[in-house]
Design a protein around this motif. Structure first.
Motif, PDB file in Angstrom:
ATOM      1  N   TYR A  95      41.088  30.214  39.362  1.00  0.00           N
ATOM      2  CA  TYR A  95      39.673  29.842  39.334  1.00  0.00           C
ATOM      3  C   TYR A  95      39.156  29.552  40.736  1.00  0.00           C
ATOM      4  CZ  TYR A  95      38.997  29.386  34.277  1.00  0.00           C
ATOM      5  OH  TYR A  95      38.843  29.634  32.940  1.00  0.00           O
ATOM      6  N   GLN A  96      37.864  29.786  40.918  1.00  0.00           N
ATOM      7  CA  GLN A  96      37.161  29.359  42.117  1.00  0.00           C
ATOM      8  C   GLN A  96      36.299  28.155  41.757  1.00  0.00           C
ATOM      9  OE1 GLN A  96      35.001  32.613  43.914  1.00  0.00           O
ATOM     10  NE2 GLN A  96      36.805  33.185  45.087  1.00  0.00           N
ATOM     11  N   ILE A  97      36.213  27.225  42.681  1.00  0.00           N
ATOM     12  CA  ILE A  97      35.446  25.998  42.465  1.00  0.00           C
ATOM     13  C   ILE A  97      34.135  26.108  43.227  1.00  0.00           C
ATOM     14  CG2 ILE A  97      35.464  23.468  42.621  1.00  0.00           C
ATOM     15  CD1 ILE A  97      37.840  24.601  40.982  1.00  0.00           C
ATOM     16  N   ARG A  98      33.022  25.932  42.512  1.00  0.00           N
ATOM     17  CA  ARG A  98      31.685  26.020  43.110  1.00  0.00           C
ATOM     18  C   ARG A  98      30.960  24.702  42.843  1.00  0.00           C
ATOM     19  NH1 ARG A  98      30.926  31.161  44.354  1.00  0.00           N
ATOM     20  NH2 ARG A  98      28.686  30.881  44.647  1.00  0.00           N
TER      21      ARG A  98
ATOM     22  N   GLN B  24      35.195  31.018  37.215  1.00  0.00           N
ATOM     23  CA  GLN B  24      34.500  30.062  38.082  1.00  0.00           C
ATOM     24  C   GLN B  24      34.447  28.692  37.420  1.00  0.00           C
ATOM     25  OE1 GLN B  24      33.411  31.370  41.139  1.00  0.00           O
ATOM     26  NE2 GLN B  24      34.399  33.203  40.313  1.00  0.00           N
TER      27      GLN B  24
ATOM     28  N   ASP C 238      35.467  26.440  46.925  1.00  0.00           N
ATOM     29  CA  ASP C 238      35.202  27.770  47.469  1.00  0.00           C
ATOM     30  C   ASP C 238      33.749  27.938  47.901  1.00  0.00           C
ATOM     31  OD1 ASP C 238      37.848  29.238  46.902  1.00  0.00           O
ATOM     32  OD2 ASP C 238      37.377  28.281  44.991  1.00  0.00           O
ATOM     33  N   SER C 239      32.861  27.224  47.229  1.00  0.00           N
ATOM     34  CA  SER C 239      31.431  27.286  47.574  1.00  0.00           C
ATOM     35  C   SER C 239      30.844  25.889  47.413  1.00  0.00           C
ATOM     36  CB  SER C 239      30.696  28.274  46.668  1.00  0.00           C
ATOM     37  OG  SER C 239      29.298  28.200  46.883  1.00  0.00           O
TER      38      SER C 239
ATOM     39  N   ASN D 109      34.205  30.903  32.344  1.00  0.00           N
ATOM     40  CA  ASN D 109      33.639  29.932  33.263  1.00  0.00           C
ATOM     41  C   ASN D 109      33.658  28.535  32.661  1.00  0.00           C
ATOM     42  OD1 ASN D 109      33.155  31.800  35.239  1.00  0.00           O
ATOM     43  ND2 ASN D 109      30.956  31.936  34.885  1.00  0.00           N
TER      44      ASN D 109
ATOM     45  N   LEU E 195      30.636  36.375  39.426  1.00  0.00           N
ATOM     46  CA  LEU E 195      30.687  34.973  39.008  1.00  0.00           C
ATOM     47  C   LEU E 195      30.630  34.801  37.492  1.00  0.00           C
ATOM     48  CD1 LEU E 195      28.337  33.284  41.636  1.00  0.00           C
ATOM     49  CD2 LEU E 195      30.791  33.745  41.776  1.00  0.00           C
TER      50      LEU E 195
ATOM     51  N   LYS F 110      42.792  25.961  40.181  1.00  0.00           N
ATOM     52  CA  LYS F 110      42.947  26.851  41.344  1.00  0.00           C
ATOM     53  C   LYS F 110      44.216  27.695  41.209  1.00  0.00           C
ATOM     54  CE  LYS F 110      40.942  26.813  44.878  1.00  0.00           C
ATOM     55  NZ  LYS F 110      39.837  27.617  45.413  1.00  0.00           N
TER      56      LYS F 110
END
Length: 196
Positions: free
Chosen positions: A97-100, A163, A125-126, A16, A159, A93
């Motif tokens: 990876y997801q972007i929060r 992330q 993503d969030s 992360n 998570l 991305k």
């Protein structure tokens, strides 16, 4: 855009990533007396003797952080209708990876949300906003944003890796916001009208 399309580098691990964007935070104020938790974190992590801001305004500083460009280029990107977001976030991305995003700041300021995260913030993503409008104060919104991230990490095992957590914290922006019942180490405190 073409340069980004050609990036291929599969990752074996995706730890992360945490990015805290904190308004007007001065490095010389991170001491054991003023900010004990940040001071301890700095002492345990890699830190640098000098901290430098790339701009003296929010929008240009955010641009520099997310685009790795000098702030003077901010207006050029805006005029040219840059809509794909931060190159660094695009690469993350591509790596899976997801972007929060957890924010108490109004990211629509100068349409920075799209300059950082692309049109309709498609890189994110969030997105969890915790805006502060009276009577809510900025420090309360900051606390809500941090609590939401802690809850997400505690209750969502997926998570724990892969992330990018991005926090925009606003309570250190002038005219500063803190829980008044806790008092302050600094006195006297300017009244808000002093900024006019």
């Amino acid at each position: 855009e073409l340069a980004l399309a050609g990036i291929e580098a599969p990752l074996k691990k995706k730890p992360n990533v945490y990015l805290f964007v904190i308004e007007s935070l001065r490095g010389d104020f991170i001491t054991s007396d003023v900010a004990p938790h940040l001071s301890e974190f700095r002492n345990e992590a890699i830190s640098y003797d000098m901290s430098v801001s790339n701009a003296n305004g929010t929008n240009k500083a955010w641009f520099s952080i997310f685009h790795s460009q000098f702030s003077l280029f901010w207006n050029e990107y805006k005029k040219n209708g840059w809509s794909i977001g931060s190159p660094a976030l695009q690469v993350l991305k591509k790596w899976g990876y997801q972007i929060r995003v957890y924010t108490s700041s109004q990211l629509e300021y100068y349409e920075m949300d799209e300059l950082m995260f692309g049109s309709e913030i498609h890189l994110v993503d969030s997105f969890q906003p915790f805006y502060h409008t009276p009577p809510k104060q900025a420090w309360q919104s900051d606390a809500e944003a941090i609590k939401a991230a802690q809850d997400d990490l505690l209750h969502k095992p997926e998570l724990q890796e892969g992330q990018v957590f991005i926090f925009f914290l606003d309570s250190t922006h002038f005219d500063y916001s803190w829980p008044k019942h806790l008092g302050t180490l600094f006195a006297p405190v300017a009244k808000p009208t002093a900024y006019f």
